[in-house]
Structures are given as structure tokens and as C-alpha cells.
Design a protein around this motif. Structure first.
Motif, PDB file in Angstrom:
ATOM      1  N   ASP A  54      -9.033  40.662-138.134  1.00 53.04           N
ATOM      2  CA  ASP A  54      -9.319  41.348-139.260  1.00 53.04           C
ATOM      3  C   ASP A  54      -8.923  42.392-139.383  1.00 53.04           C
ATOM      4  OD1 ASP A  54     -11.320  43.070-140.813  1.00 53.04           O
ATOM      5  OD2 ASP A  54     -12.979  42.461-140.150  1.00 53.04           O
ATOM      6  N   PRO A  55      -7.923  43.074-140.333  1.00 56.98           N
ATOM      7  CA  PRO A  55      -7.499  44.262-140.301  1.00 56.98           C
ATOM      8  C   PRO A  55      -8.088  45.504-140.293  1.00 56.98           C
ATOM      9  CG  PRO A  55      -7.735  43.145-142.482  1.00 56.98           C
ATOM     10  CD  PRO A  55      -8.287  42.498-141.477  1.00 56.98           C
ATOM     11  N   THR A  56      -9.825  45.336-140.721  1.00 57.52           N
ATOM     12  CA  THR A  56     -10.339  46.816-140.309  1.00 57.52           C
ATOM     13  C   THR A  56     -10.785  47.246-138.138  1.00 57.52           C
ATOM     14  OG1 THR A  56     -12.227  46.074-139.867  1.00 57.52           O
ATOM     15  CG2 THR A  56     -12.023  46.774-142.315  1.00 57.52           C
ATOM     16  N   LEU A  57     -10.255  46.469-137.533  1.00 59.76           N
ATOM     17  CA  LEU A  57     -10.203  47.157-136.669  1.00 59.76           C
ATOM     18  C   LEU A  57     -11.874  47.081-135.659  1.00 59.76           C
ATOM     19  CD1 LEU A  57      -6.451  47.879-135.912  1.00 59.76           C
ATOM     20  CD2 LEU A  57      -7.564  46.091-135.358  1.00 59.76           C
ATOM     21  N   ARG A  58     -12.743  47.087-136.789  1.00 60.92           N
ATOM     22  CA  ARG A  58     -13.999  47.637-136.815  1.00 60.92           C
ATOM     23  C   ARG A  58     -14.457  46.968-135.601  1.00 60.92           C
ATOM     24  NH1 ARG A  58     -15.804  45.578-142.504  1.00 60.92           N
ATOM     25  NH2 ARG A  58     -15.382  44.123-141.756  1.00 60.92           N
ATOM     26  N   HIS A  59     -14.339  45.642-134.573  1.00 61.61           N
ATOM     27  CA  HIS A  59     -14.964  44.548-133.563  1.00 61.61           C
ATOM     28  C   HIS A  59     -14.124  44.842-133.005  1.00 61.61           C
ATOM     29  CE1 HIS A  59     -19.454  45.282-135.642  1.00 61.61           C
ATOM     30  NE2 HIS A  59     -18.605  44.572-136.853  1.00 61.61           N
ATOM     31  N   ALA A  60     -12.431  45.425-132.767  1.00 63.23           N
ATOM     32  CA  ALA A  60     -11.476  43.776-132.235  1.00 63.23           C
ATOM     33  C   ALA A  60     -11.186  45.853-130.846  1.00 63.23           C
ATOM     34  CB  ALA A  60     -10.038  44.237-132.972  1.00 63.23           C
ATOM     35  N   ASP A  61     -10.275  45.347-129.558  1.00 60.89           N
ATOM     36  CA  ASP A  61      -9.802  46.399-128.744  1.00 60.89           C
ATOM     37  C   ASP A  61      -8.508  45.298-128.477  1.00 60.89           C
ATOM     38  OD1 ASP A  61     -10.967  44.243-126.828  1.00 60.89           O
ATOM     39  OD2 ASP A  61     -12.676  45.250-126.967  1.00 60.89           O
ATOM     40  N   LEU A  80     -13.468  31.675-142.976  1.00 59.34           N
ATOM     41  CA  LEU A  80     -12.805  32.517-141.627  1.00 59.34           C
ATOM     42  C   LEU A  80     -11.891  33.639-142.204  1.00 59.34           C
ATOM     43  CD1 LEU A  80     -13.510  32.460-138.388  1.00 59.34           C
ATOM     44  CD2 LEU A  80     -11.003  31.318-138.680  1.00 59.34           C
ATOM     45  N   VAL A  81     -11.748  34.519-141.956  1.00 62.70           N
ATOM     46  CA  VAL A  81     -11.340  35.366-142.924  1.00 62.70           C
ATOM     47  C   VAL A  81      -9.702  36.639-141.673  1.00 62.70           C
ATOM     48  CG1 VAL A  81     -11.597  37.765-144.297  1.00 62.70           C
ATOM     49  CG2 VAL A  81     -13.358  36.025-144.797  1.00 62.70           C
ATOM     50  N   GLY A  82      -9.445  36.241-141.830  1.00 59.87           N
ATOM     51  CA  GLY A  82      -8.417  37.054-141.378  1.00 59.87           C
ATOM     52  C   GLY A  82      -7.671  38.301-141.368  1.00 59.87           C
ATOM     53  N   TYR A 100      -6.628  30.945-148.880  1.00 58.22           N
ATOM     54  CA  TYR A 100      -6.393  32.105-149.923  1.00 58.22           C
ATOM     55  C   TYR A 100      -5.928  33.372-149.101  1.00 58.22           C
ATOM     56  CZ  TYR A 100     -10.218  28.994-151.904  1.00 58.22           C
ATOM     57  OH  TYR A 100     -11.117  27.550-152.735  1.00 58.22           O
ATOM     58  N   GLU A 101      -5.191  33.947-149.623  1.00 58.02           N
ATOM     59  CA  GLU A 101      -4.420  34.167-149.575  1.00 58.02           C
ATOM     60  C   GLU A 101      -5.065  35.470-149.658  1.00 58.02           C
ATOM     61  OE1 GLU A 101       0.308  36.041-150.141  1.00 58.02           O
ATOM     62  OE2 GLU A 101      -0.349  34.958-151.385  1.00 58.02           O
ATOM     63  N   LEU A 102      -4.760  37.265-148.817  1.00 58.97           N
ATOM     64  CA  LEU A 102      -5.802  37.968-148.833  1.00 58.97           C
ATOM     65  C   LEU A 102      -4.226  38.839-148.518  1.00 58.97           C
ATOM     66  CD1 LEU A 102      -8.450  37.678-146.410  1.00 58.97           C
ATOM     67  CD2 LEU A 102      -8.695  37.505-149.048  1.00 58.97           C
ATOM     68  N   LYS A 103      -4.644  40.525-149.543  1.00 61.01           N
ATOM     69  CA  LYS A 103      -3.252  41.319-148.973  1.00 61.01           C
ATOM     70  C   LYS A 103      -4.164  42.886-148.314  1.00 61.01           C
ATOM     71  CE  LYS A 103      -1.269  40.531-153.129  1.00 61.01           C
ATOM     72  NZ  LYS A 103      -0.620  41.506-155.186  1.00 61.01           N
ATOM     73  N   PRO A 104      -4.002  42.499-147.515  1.00 64.73           N
ATOM     74  CA  PRO A 104      -4.129  44.055-147.051  1.00 64.73           C
ATOM     75  C   PRO A 104      -3.249  45.433-147.143  1.00 64.73           C
ATOM     76  CG  PRO A 104      -3.602  42.358-145.230  1.00 64.73           C
ATOM     77  CD  PRO A 104      -3.332  41.776-146.828  1.00 64.73           C
ATOM     78  N   VAL A 105      -3.651  46.287-146.253  1.00 62.29           N
ATOM     79  CA  VAL A 105      -2.251  46.972-146.637  1.00 62.29           C
ATOM     80  C   VAL A 105      -1.919  47.849-145.485  1.00 62.29           C
ATOM     81  CG1 VAL A 105      -3.853  48.255-148.875  1.00 62.29           C
ATOM     82  CG2 VAL A 105      -4.675  48.997-146.657  1.00 62.29           C
ATOM     83  N   GLY A 106      -2.346  47.306-144.036  1.00 61.95           N
ATOM     84  CA  GLY A 106      -1.849  47.841-143.276  1.00 61.95           C
ATOM     85  C   GLY A 106      -2.258  49.282-142.427  1.00 61.95           C
ATOM     86  N   VAL A 112     -10.881  46.716-146.716  1.00 65.67           N
ATOM     87  CA  VAL A 112     -12.155  45.960-146.727  1.00 65.67           C
ATOM     88  C   VAL A 112     -11.232  44.650-146.877  1.00 65.67           C
ATOM     89  CG1 VAL A 112     -13.506  45.960-148.665  1.00 65.67           C
ATOM     90  CG2 VAL A 112     -12.363  48.036-148.356  1.00 65.67           C
ATOM     91  N   SER A 113     -12.768  44.438-145.458  1.00 63.70           N
ATOM     92  CA  SER A 113     -12.074  42.699-145.548  1.00 63.70           C
ATOM     93  C   SER A 113     -13.880  42.508-144.885  1.00 63.70           C
ATOM     94  CB  SER A 113     -11.622  43.033-143.981  1.00 63.70           C
ATOM     95  OG  SER A 113     -10.953  41.679-143.982  1.00 63.70           O
ATOM     96  N   GLY A 114     -13.763  41.216-145.599  1.00 60.57           N
ATOM     97  CA  GLY A 114     -14.967  40.657-145.150  1.00 60.57           C
ATOM     98  C   GLY A 114     -14.600  39.331-146.034  1.00 60.57           C
ATOM     99  N   VAL A 115     -15.894  38.483-145.501  1.00 59.71           N
ATOM    100  CA  VAL A 115     -16.911  37.795-146.494  1.00 59.71           C
ATOM    101  C   VAL A 115     -18.660  37.517-146.368  1.00 59.71           C
ATOM    102  CG1 VAL A 115     -17.056  35.873-144.660  1.00 59.71           C
ATOM    103  CG2 VAL A 115     -16.880  34.332-146.315  1.00 59.71           C
ATOM    104  N   SER A 116     -18.877  36.880-148.061  1.00 58.79           N
ATOM    105  CA  SER A 116     -20.660  37.289-148.607  1.00 58.79           C
ATOM    106  C   SER A 116     -20.967  36.361-149.052  1.00 58.79           C
ATOM    107  CB  SER A 116     -20.777  38.881-149.276  1.00 58.79           C
ATOM    108  OG  SER A 116     -22.339  38.313-148.856  1.00 58.79           O
ATOM    109  N   ALA A 117     -22.008  35.459-148.551  1.00 57.26           N
ATOM    110  CA  ALA A 117     -22.377  34.233-149.852  1.00 57.26           C
ATOM    111  C   ALA A 117     -23.349  34.805-150.425  1.00 57.26           C
ATOM    112  CB  ALA A 117     -23.579  33.180-148.796  1.00 57.26           C
ATOM    113  N   LEU A 118     -23.250  34.154-151.803  1.00 58.78           N
ATOM    114  CA  LEU A 118     -24.484  34.730-152.595  1.00 58.78           C
ATOM    115  C   LEU A 118     -25.752  34.139-152.403  1.00 58.78           C
ATOM    116  CD1 LEU A 118     -22.903  34.651-156.020  1.00 58.78           C
ATOM    117  CD2 LEU A 118     -22.376  36.390-155.135  1.00 58.78           C
TER     118      LEU A 118
END
Length: 192
Positions: A54-61, A80-82, A100-106, A112-118
Motif C-alpha cells: 500500500d503506497p500510503t504507508l499507513r500501517h507499514a514500517d 488484494l490492493v498493492g 487491475y492496474e492502479l496509478k499511484p503518485v509515489g 489514496v489506496s483501498g478497496v471497499s464493497a458496496l
């Protein structure tokens, strides 16, 4: 040396019947995920290659890589979202059914990154900073949106429309600009 993997900050993703999904990054920098039954026995294992975290690094170290993950009950799949891709895997055997290809900005602060079910379970929204997918329960895209600038927040669905809030860098105040995209008949009609 392996690194730990979390899913939205959680060590495991709970699955039906007490099963769980776990992950690890191996010495080759490959993501491996495993489904274990309620007794800890291996059900399946999948090597997902060098899917970045996940490019947001919210829960990474330095010792943990984090991924967005959703068990999509309606399709019995895992989304699974990378960093540059979202993978849809069979929850039964771990095989990748779609990507599915995503477009992060680095830049983590702008991601903004994630997945959510309706709520109806008939579709999921997958988002990155510059691309949004809505995937139907047939695992095919309903809509793909490439943002004109950067997403300001995770997209929503209301009244059968995908709502995308983007930064408007042309405005003097850097305000947000909302765009609406119609979804397939019946999808997202109850609001979210």
C-alpha cells in the motif's frame, strides 16, 4: 529474512469457518499469502510475486508491508490492493482470477489506496491516487476512471453513480472538484 505482512493493519483477514489469510514477504521480495483453517493447517499458498505494498504507508514500517484486502463474500474472492495493481483471487484455492492496474503518485501523503464493497455486495470500488475501478460481481469492470488530477478522498457510490472527488489545481484555493460517473443498471442504487 522475511518481513511481516498486514492487511489494513491487521495480522490476518478472517474468512468463513474460522479460516484466516496470512502473508509474508520472502527474501526475494515476493508476497506470499496463505489460507489456514481454524486449526492452523495450510489450505493453500500463493506466491504473488513482487506486488508492492500500500503506497500510503499507513500501517507499514521497516519490518512490515501492508496491503489492502477484502474478502468479497458475494463472489468468494479476495481483493488484494498493492501499489500498482489490485488482484482478485479465488478464496477457495488462491488462484489469481483478475488483475487491475492502479496509478499511484509515489508520495505517501498524496496517495489514496483501498478497496471497499458496496453494501449490496454486487460490486467493489478499488482506488489509487489517479485511477478508480468499480468491479461487478461477474468480476468484470463496470467502470474505470482515470483522474484528471489527484483524488482528494476515497470514492463513494450513491444513487447508481460513482462519486469521485479530485483536487482542482486550477482553482486559486486548491479546492476539490466532484465528478459523477453512471454505473450499470441496479448497481449502487441503495446508496452508501
Amino acid at each position: 529474512m522475511t518481513r511481516k505482512v498486514t492487511f489494513g493493519g491487521r495480522a490476518v483477514v478472517p474468512l468463513p469457518d474460522g479460516d484466516v489469510l496470512r502473508g509474508a514477504i520472502d527474501d526475494r521480495e515476493h508476497l506470499t499469502i496463505q489460507r489456514e483453517d481454524a486449526f492452523g493447517a495450510l489450505v493453500w499458498e500463493a506466491d504473488l510475486g513482487d506486488l508492492g505494498a500500500d503506497p500510503t504507508l499507513r500501517h507499514a514500517d521497516s519490518q512490515t508491508s501492508d496491503y489492502g484486502c477484502l474478502h468479497w463474500v458475494a463472489t468468494d474472492t479476495l481483493v488484494l490492493v498493492g501499489d500498482t495493481a489490485a488482484l482478485v483471487l479465488s478464496a477457495t484455492d488462491g488462484s489469481v482470477t483478475n488483475s487491475y492496474e492502479l496509478k499511484p503518485v509515489g508520495r505517501p501523503s498524496l496517495e489514496v489506496s483501498g478497496v471497499s464493497a458496496l453494501p449490496e455486495g454486487d460490486a467493489v470500488v478499488i482506488a489509487s491516487a489517479k485511477r478508480v475501478w468499480v468491479i461487478g460481481s461477474d468480476l468484470k469492470p463496470i467502470v474505470r476512471v482515470d483522474a484528471d488530477s489527484l483524488l482528494a478522498s476515497f470514492p463513494g457510490v450513491e444513487g447508481g453513480f460513482l462519486l469521485v472527488d479530485e483536487y482542482d489545481f486550477d482553482s486559486a484555493e486548491g479546492e476539490h472538484r466532484a465528478r459523477r460517473f453512471p454505473l450499470a443498471r441496479g448497481v449502487g442504487r441503495s446508496g452508501s
